[in-house]
Design a protein around this motif. Structure first.
Motif, mmCIF file in Angstrom:
data_model
loop_
_atom_site.group_PDB
_atom_site.id
_atom_site.type_symbol
_atom_site.label_atom_id
_atom_site.label_comp_id
_atom_site.label_asym_id
_atom_site.label_seq_id
_atom_site.Cartn_x
_atom_site.Cartn_y
_atom_site.Cartn_z
ATOM 1 N N GLY A 113 0.814 -1.212 0.000
ATOM 2 C CA GLY A 113 0.000 0.000 0.000
ATOM 3 C C GLY A 113 0.844 1.257 0.000
ATOM 4 N N ALA A 114 1.936 1.246 0.772
ATOM 5 C CA ALA A 114 2.825 2.408 0.816
ATOM 6 C C ALA A 114 3.580 2.574 -0.497
ATOM 7 C CB ALA A 114 3.817 2.262 1.967
ATOM 8 N N ASP A 115 3.859 1.477 -1.175
ATOM 9 C CA ASP A 115 4.630 1.530 -2.418
ATOM 10 C C ASP A 115 3.811 2.063 -3.589
ATOM 11 O OD1 ASP A 115 7.080 1.093 -3.783
ATOM 12 O OD2 ASP A 115 6.239 -0.704 -4.709
ATOM 13 N N ILE A 116 2.537 1.684 -3.640
ATOM 14 C CA ILE A 116 1.695 2.113 -4.775
ATOM 15 C C ILE A 116 0.748 3.257 -4.383
ATOM 16 C CG2 ILE A 116 1.793 -0.186 -5.802
ATOM 17 C CD1 ILE A 116 -1.030 -0.686 -4.801
ATOM 18 N N TYR A 117 0.856 3.720 -3.142
ATOM 19 C CA TYR A 117 0.017 4.815 -2.636
ATOM 20 C C TYR A 117 -1.472 4.481 -2.731
ATOM 21 C CZ TYR A 117 4.378 7.392 -2.984
ATOM 22 O OH TYR A 117 5.701 7.795 -2.852
ATOM 23 N N ARG A 118 -1.792 3.211 -2.550
ATOM 24 C CA ARG A 118 -3.174 2.762 -2.534
ATOM 25 C C ARG A 118 -3.256 1.685 -1.457
ATOM 26 N NH1 ARG A 118 -5.795 4.364 -7.230
ATOM 27 N NH2 ARG A 118 -7.496 2.885 -6.806
ATOM 28 N N ASN A 119 -4.122 1.882 -0.479
ATOM 29 C CA ASN A 119 -4.184 0.965 0.653
ATOM 30 C C ASN A 119 -5.371 0.012 0.627
ATOM 31 O OD1 ASN A 119 -1.901 1.801 2.499
ATOM 32 N ND2 ASN A 119 -2.899 3.771 2.203
ATOM 33 N N PHE A 120 -6.459 0.449 0.026
ATOM 34 C CA PHE A 120 -7.671 -0.371 0.095
ATOM 35 C C PHE A 120 -7.474 -1.729 -0.582
ATOM 36 C CE2 PHE A 120 -11.821 -1.918 -1.228
ATOM 37 C CZ PHE A 120 -12.571 -1.731 -0.083
ATOM 38 N N GLU A 121 -6.916 -1.722 -1.784
ATOM 39 C CA GLU A 121 -6.779 -2.953 -2.552
ATOM 40 C C GLU A 121 -5.891 -3.994 -1.860
ATOM 41 O OE1 GLU A 121 -6.550 0.066 -3.677
ATOM 42 O OE2 GLU A 121 -7.459 0.326 -5.654
ATOM 43 N N PRO A 122 -4.659 -3.649 -1.435
ATOM 44 C CA PRO A 122 -3.838 -4.665 -0.766
ATOM 45 C C PRO A 122 -4.414 -5.135 0.565
ATOM 46 C CG PRO A 122 -2.764 -2.510 -0.694
ATOM 47 C CD PRO A 122 -3.908 -2.387 -1.634
ATOM 48 N N LEU A 123 -5.056 -4.226 1.311
ATOM 49 C CA LEU A 123 -5.663 -4.631 2.573
ATOM 50 C C LEU A 123 -6.864 -5.541 2.333
ATOM 51 C CD1 LEU A 123 -5.509 -1.307 4.629
ATOM 52 C CD2 LEU A 123 -4.105 -3.360 4.914
#
Length: 219
Positions: free
Chosen positions: A180-190
């Motif tokens: 999430g920190a790497d792609i600046y998107r948290n919802f999808e990986p979580l």
């Protein structure tokens, strides 16, 4: 909805490696908890007041404080006192194992107390030593009765294992946070991590049900 799962596809193998890391320390923790919990349970039903008091105090402390606090103390505070660093893996095993032992001890104690007192009286009448009586007569019957509760404890540890991400252990949750920190998107990986946790718990539940049915059939 601003969702894009295509960005996490390259990271899926990285996230999946967290399954092994999670199950590895959880499995060792449940073994530690089971062994120590069995010892504590026997201490709780012993006629030696000091052993009973120590076992009850242990259970009260570990059941009365948050698991994450115990993890933080082992990982951060103990090295401060001893001067020796403890790895995240060892800290996780110790925290979860010691915490689980408190709950397992109560489960086993209840299982032992549920065994017909006539079994104990008969063994004593035949002159069976206490150690042999516990190992060969009482505990096998108790474990058969408490298997569902022990399986629930294993499932609970699997779900609560996510808190080890707070000390940097590369479990499933920590890997999802890194993605999430790497792609600046948290919802999808979580969301992917949540789905994997659900699948693991679902499988463990099915295995527990299967083992329970097999044991009932063997009666």
């Amino acid at each position: 909805m601003n969702l894009d799962f295509t960005q996490i596809v390259p990271y899926i193998p990285f996230i999946l490696k967290g399954i092994g890391a999670t199950l590895q320390f959880v499995s060792i923790s449940i073994v530690v908890g089971f062994i120590l919990g069995t010892i504590l349970a026997i201490c709780k039903i012993t006629k030696v007041p000091l052993l009973k008091w120590l076992a009850d105090a242990y259970t009260s402390i570990f059941r009365g404080t948050p698991l994450i606090l115990q993890l933080m103390i082992i990982y951060f505070a103990v090295p401060q006192l001893t001067g020796f660093d403890i790895t995240a893996f060892v800290s996780a095993v110790l925290a979860f194992g010691l915490n689980s032992a408190a709950y397992v001890s109560e489960i086993i104690r209840a299982g032992i107390m549920a065994v017909d007192k006539g079994q104990t009286e008969a063994a004593e009448a035949l002159g069976v030593p206490y150690k042999s009586m516990m190992l060969n007569i009482i505990l096998p019957q108790a474990f058969k009765n408490i298997l569902p509760a022990l399986m629930n404890e294993f499932i609970t540890l699997t779900k609560e294992s996510a808190i080890v991400s707070t000390i940097g252990y590369l479990d499933l949750m920590r890997r999802a946070q890194i993605v999430g920190a790497d792609i600046y998107r948290n919802f999808e990986p979580l969301l992917v991590a949540g789905l994997i946790y659900w699948v693991m718990v679902f499988i463990l539940t099915k295995i527990g049900g299967l083992v329970e049915r097999r044991m009932r059939q063997s009666d």
